[in-house]
Structures are given as structure tokens and as C-alpha cells.
Design a protein around this motif. Structure first.
Motif, PDB file in Angstrom:
ATOM      1  N   ALA A  90       3.717  14.892  -0.412  1.00  0.00           N
ATOM      2  CA  ALA A  90       2.840  15.537  -1.380  1.00  0.00           C
ATOM      3  C   ALA A  90       1.900  16.516  -0.676  1.00  0.00           C
ATOM      4  CB  ALA A  90       2.035  14.475  -2.126  1.00  0.00           C
ATOM      5  N   PRO A  91       1.524  17.598  -1.343  1.00  0.00           N
ATOM      6  CA  PRO A  91       0.572  18.542  -0.738  1.00  0.00           C
ATOM      7  C   PRO A  91      -0.713  17.834  -0.311  1.00  0.00           C
ATOM      8  CG  PRO A  91       1.526  19.457  -2.744  1.00  0.00           C
ATOM      9  CD  PRO A  91       1.976  18.030  -2.671  1.00  0.00           C
ATOM     10  N   LEU A  92      -1.167  18.177   0.863  1.00  0.00           N
ATOM     11  CA  LEU A  92      -2.414  17.660   1.427  1.00  0.00           C
ATOM     12  C   LEU A  92      -2.346  16.195   1.844  1.00  0.00           C
ATOM     13  CD1 LEU A  92      -5.009  19.268  -1.043  1.00  0.00           C
ATOM     14  CD2 LEU A  92      -3.928  20.280   0.979  1.00  0.00           C
ATOM     15  N   PHE A  93      -1.170  15.554   1.768  1.00  0.00           N
ATOM     16  CA  PHE A  93      -1.088  14.134   2.124  1.00  0.00           C
ATOM     17  C   PHE A  93      -1.513  13.903   3.569  1.00  0.00           C
ATOM     18  CE2 PHE A  93       1.252  10.567   3.991  1.00  0.00           C
ATOM     19  CZ  PHE A  93       0.819   9.535   3.175  1.00  0.00           C
ATOM     20  N   LEU A  94      -1.182  14.824   4.462  1.00  0.00           N
ATOM     21  CA  LEU A  94      -1.485  14.631   5.875  1.00  0.00           C
ATOM     22  C   LEU A  94      -2.919  15.016   6.237  1.00  0.00           C
ATOM     23  CD1 LEU A  94       1.863  15.785   7.553  1.00  0.00           C
ATOM     24  CD2 LEU A  94       1.082  13.461   7.023  1.00  0.00           C
ATOM     25  N   ASP A  95      -3.717  15.382   5.240  1.00  0.00           N
ATOM     26  CA  ASP A  95      -5.143  15.619   5.518  1.00  0.00           C
ATOM     27  C   ASP A  95      -5.827  14.333   5.985  1.00  0.00           C
ATOM     28  OD1 ASP A  95      -4.913  18.237   4.899  1.00  0.00           O
ATOM     29  OD2 ASP A  95      -6.330  18.236   3.225  1.00  0.00           O
ATOM     30  N   ASN A 150      -5.688   8.950  12.911  1.00  0.00           N
ATOM     31  CA  ASN A 150      -5.132   7.600  12.934  1.00  0.00           C
ATOM     32  C   ASN A 150      -3.743   7.631  12.314  1.00  0.00           C
ATOM     33  OD1 ASN A 150      -4.497   4.897  12.767  1.00  0.00           O
ATOM     34  ND2 ASN A 150      -6.498   4.277  11.951  1.00  0.00           N
ATOM     35  N   VAL A 151      -2.725   7.277  13.109  1.00  0.00           N
ATOM     36  CA  VAL A 151      -1.356   7.330  12.621  1.00  0.00           C
ATOM     37  C   VAL A 151      -1.122   6.337  11.491  1.00  0.00           C
ATOM     38  CG1 VAL A 151      -0.408   5.628  14.233  1.00  0.00           C
ATOM     39  CG2 VAL A 151       1.051   7.482  13.398  1.00  0.00           C
ATOM     40  N   ASP A 190      -2.671   6.169   8.882  1.00  0.00           N
ATOM     41  CA  ASP A 190      -2.876   6.879   7.626  1.00  0.00           C
ATOM     42  C   ASP A 190      -1.713   7.801   7.291  1.00  0.00           C
ATOM     43  OD1 ASP A 190      -5.366   5.706   7.228  1.00  0.00           O
ATOM     44  OD2 ASP A 190      -6.387   7.251   8.424  1.00  0.00           O
ATOM     45  N   SER A 191      -0.710   7.838   8.161  1.00  0.00           N
ATOM     46  CA  SER A 191       0.447   8.703   7.959  1.00  0.00           C
ATOM     47  C   SER A 191       1.691   7.836   7.750  1.00  0.00           C
ATOM     48  CB  SER A 191       0.632   9.630   9.160  1.00  0.00           C
ATOM     49  OG  SER A 191       1.689  10.532   8.948  1.00  0.00           O
ATOM     50  N   LEU A 192       2.840   8.443   7.807  1.00  0.00           N
ATOM     51  CA  LEU A 192       4.122   7.737   7.817  1.00  0.00           C
ATOM     52  C   LEU A 192       4.627   7.781   9.250  1.00  0.00           C
ATOM     53  CD1 LEU A 192       5.603   9.156   4.510  1.00  0.00           C
ATOM     54  CD2 LEU A 192       4.993   6.789   4.932  1.00  0.00           C
ATOM     55  N   HIS A 193       4.603   6.659   9.922  1.00  0.00           N
ATOM     56  CA  HIS A 193       4.829   6.573  11.366  1.00  0.00           C
ATOM     57  C   HIS A 193       6.303   6.835  11.679  1.00  0.00           C
ATOM     58  CE1 HIS A 193       4.720   5.310  15.463  1.00  0.00           C
ATOM     59  NE2 HIS A 193       3.515   4.761  15.385  1.00  0.00           N
ATOM     60  N   TYR A 194       6.584   7.964  12.349  1.00  0.00           N
ATOM     61  CA  TYR A 194       7.987   8.291  12.632  1.00  0.00           C
ATOM     62  C   TYR A 194       8.628   7.321  13.614  1.00  0.00           C
ATOM     63  CZ  TYR A 194       5.102  11.084  15.884  1.00  0.00           C
ATOM     64  OH  TYR A 194       4.135  11.506  16.754  1.00  0.00           O
ATOM     65  N   GLY A 195       7.823   6.662  14.439  1.00  0.00           N
ATOM     66  CA  GLY A 195       8.373   5.637  15.320  1.00  0.00           C
ATOM     67  C   GLY A 195       8.907   4.452  14.534  1.00  0.00           C
ATOM     68  N   VAL A 208       5.382   1.460   3.029  1.00  0.00           N
ATOM     69  CA  VAL A 208       4.131   1.989   3.575  1.00  0.00           C
ATOM     70  C   VAL A 208       3.134   2.342   2.469  1.00  0.00           C
ATOM     71  CG1 VAL A 208       3.089   3.848   4.922  1.00  0.00           C
ATOM     72  CG2 VAL A 208       5.261   2.845   5.658  1.00  0.00           C
ATOM     73  N   VAL A 209       3.597   3.074   1.452  1.00  0.00           N
ATOM     74  CA  VAL A 209       2.664   3.593   0.438  1.00  0.00           C
ATOM     75  C   VAL A 209       2.682   2.797  -0.850  1.00  0.00           C
ATOM     76  CG1 VAL A 209       2.897   5.905   1.401  1.00  0.00           C
ATOM     77  CG2 VAL A 209       4.316   5.248  -0.557  1.00  0.00           C
TER      78      VAL A 209
END
Length: 281
Positions: free
Chosen positions: A43-48, A55-56, A58-63, A102-103
Motif C-alpha cells: 500500500a502507498p506509504l506503508f514503508l513510512d 525497525n524491521v 514494522d516492515s515485511l521482513h524479507y529474511g 505478519v499484518v
């Protein structure tokens, strides 16, 4: 005029694995090396949020995504996959399930509207440097498929660095011996309402190589024109394409050919053509 995209993206690029996907280029059923790339369109601005917090979590951890995908493919080590598309669909499913964990199930549709998955099979076609298939699935389609829907989005399939020995050219020396023509094929599949059957791309490439082998050409334009015609005919010859209710999935083809030997002070000369099915005879 510049273009802009409003989606954030988390990517996993060229994950190296081994998987059994039908028959390999020697018609043997065994594991072969693969490369998987995944792009989560967010979604737009999700990675803000992780941008501010650093802090990873708060993201979707690619690992963690990589581990989920490795686990899913590993579970099919013995049974394998019927086709490259079947593997991509399974990996896409694992990716959406990862995002859902995750979400949350209620938010995944909004947070991850689409997943783009790309698979590279460098050993799939003998004469080619690589065979690639790319599939983009939106979250609504993923949910529908999980509920048993039959509609499927179209894939993009690429055959890279296909080396064809061709008798081609207008100059007298070029009529004496074949020269290398480096060819790239891109197939654009239409969406399908039926999950049955797959396009046999190795068979299409084999037919192209056979037709080129016994022909001569003056120009790259003529060579590409004939390659496109052959590709459509070969795809129509697929057993699942004989019925008017289930035509071949290939809707458009792009062919690019390069002659490395054409000019002394240039790496190559080339021509590219794209033709939709309805534009061919």
C-alpha cells in the motif's frame, strides 16, 4: 514526461534453490537449479513506518519471507511440480500467507494488493541462456483461487539468449556460411478461465530452431516475421489448443534478433518486432 508509481515494494531477488519441475532439457524428471524473485507490492506509504522507526519489525521482513519460500519449495522436494507456473503459484500462495501472518488476515488485502513472482530456469532449454516466467497475482485473485476459482492471470514468459545458426544476409560472403543470431523471445499470455493444460514452450522453441535450420534469409525482418508465425502455429498445435473453447494462451509475442558479426565496429545489429495473435496470418 516522467512516470511515477505510488506503491512501496519489498523484494527478494534471485533466491537460489533446487526444484523438480516436470522434465528438464534432457527429458528427465529430476531437481534442477532455479532462481526465484519476489516483489511484494504494498500500500502507498506503508514503508513510512519502518522508515521512521528504523525497525524491521514494522516492515515485511524479507529474511523471514525467504525462509517461508524455502520451506514451501522444500516440502515439494519429493513430489515436485508439474510445471513452472505451478511452482510460481505455490510460491505466491506462500508469500501471501506470510504477509497474512505478519499484518493479519483482515489487513492483507489492503497492505499487499499484489505479488509479482519471477522464476528463472537456466537449464530448461538447451540452446538458450535462460528461461524465465513472471506472474503477477493480486490479492483478490489469490483469495478466489484459494476458494476454488478457475480464472488465472496471464504470465510473461521469456526465452533469453537463444543461439540460432542462420544463413542470413545480403552480402555475398554472408551467403557462404551460417552466422550466429542471438534471439530473445517474450510471450505474453492472456488471462484464462481454465486451469487445464500448459503451453509447451520448449516444444515451441524446438520448432523455431528446426524451421530456421532449414531456411535462409536476407534480412532480420524476414527472420523475425517467420519466427513469430512459427511460434503461433506451434502454440496452436498444443493438445489443449485444438478447441475453440480453449485456445492457446499466447496473446502476443515479441522477438528480438541480433547479429554479432554484422558490423566490424559495433557489438551487434538488431531488429525487434511485437505482434498480437490477431495481427498475424
Amino acid at each position: 514526461m516522467s512516470s511515477r508509481t505510488d506503491t512501496d515494494i519489498v523484494s527478494l531477488n534471485a533466491l537460489h534453490l533446487a526444484a523438480t519441475i516436470g522434465s528438464d532439457h534432457w527429458h528427465r524428471t529430476r531437481a534442477q537449479p532455479i532462481e526465484l524473485s519476489l516483489h511484494l507490492h504494498l500500500a502507498p506509504l506503508f514503508l513510512d513506518a519502518p522508515g521512521r522507526s528504523d525497525n524491521v519489525a514494522d516492515s515485511l521482513h524479507y529474511g523471514h519471507l525467504a525462509k517461508a519460500v524455502e520451506k514451501r519449495v522444500g516440502e515439494r522436494a519429493e513430489t515436485g511440480y508439474a510445471s513452472a507456473r505451478a511452482l510460481l503459484e505455490d510460491v505466491t500462495d506462500a508469500t501471501f500467507e506470510f504477509a497474512e501472518r505478519v499484518v493479519g488476515a483482515s489487513a492483507v488485502r489492503e497492505v499487499v494488493p499484489a505479488v509479482r513472482a519471477a522464476l528463472s530456469l537456466p537449464k530448461q532449454i538447451l540452446l538458450a541462456g535462460d528461461f524465465q516466467i513472471e506472474l503477477t497475482t493480486d490479492c483478490l485473485e489469490w483469495v478466489s483461487l484459494s476458494l476454488g476459482a478457475r480464472a488465472r492471470s496471464g504470465a510473461i514468459v521469456r526465452v533469453m539468449n537463444l543461439i540460432l545458426p542462420v544463413l542470413i544476409g545480403v552480402n555475398p560472403p554472408e551467403r557462404l556460411a551460417k552466422q550466429r543470431v542471438v534471439t530473445e523471445l517474450t510471450f505474453f499470455e492472456a488471462a484464462s478461465i481454465s486451469p487445464d493444460g500448459e503451453v509447451d514452450y520448449p516444444a515451441i522453441v524446438q520448432q523455431i530452431a528446426m524451421d530456421v535450420e532449414r531456411s535462409t534469409y536476407l534480412t532480420l525482418e524476414k527472420l523475425i516475421y517467420e519466427i513469430i508465425q512459427t511460434a503461433y502455429r506451434a502454440s496452436d498445435a498444443h493438445p489443449d489448443s485444438n478447441s475453440s473453447t480453449n485456445p492457446s494462451r499466447i496473446d502476443s509475442i515479441t522477438v528480438r534478433c541480433r547479429k554479432p558479426s554484422a558490423l566490424s565496429f559495433a557489438d551487434s545489429s538488431g531488429v525487434e518486432m511485437t505482434r498480437r495473435r490477431r495481427e498475424t496470418s
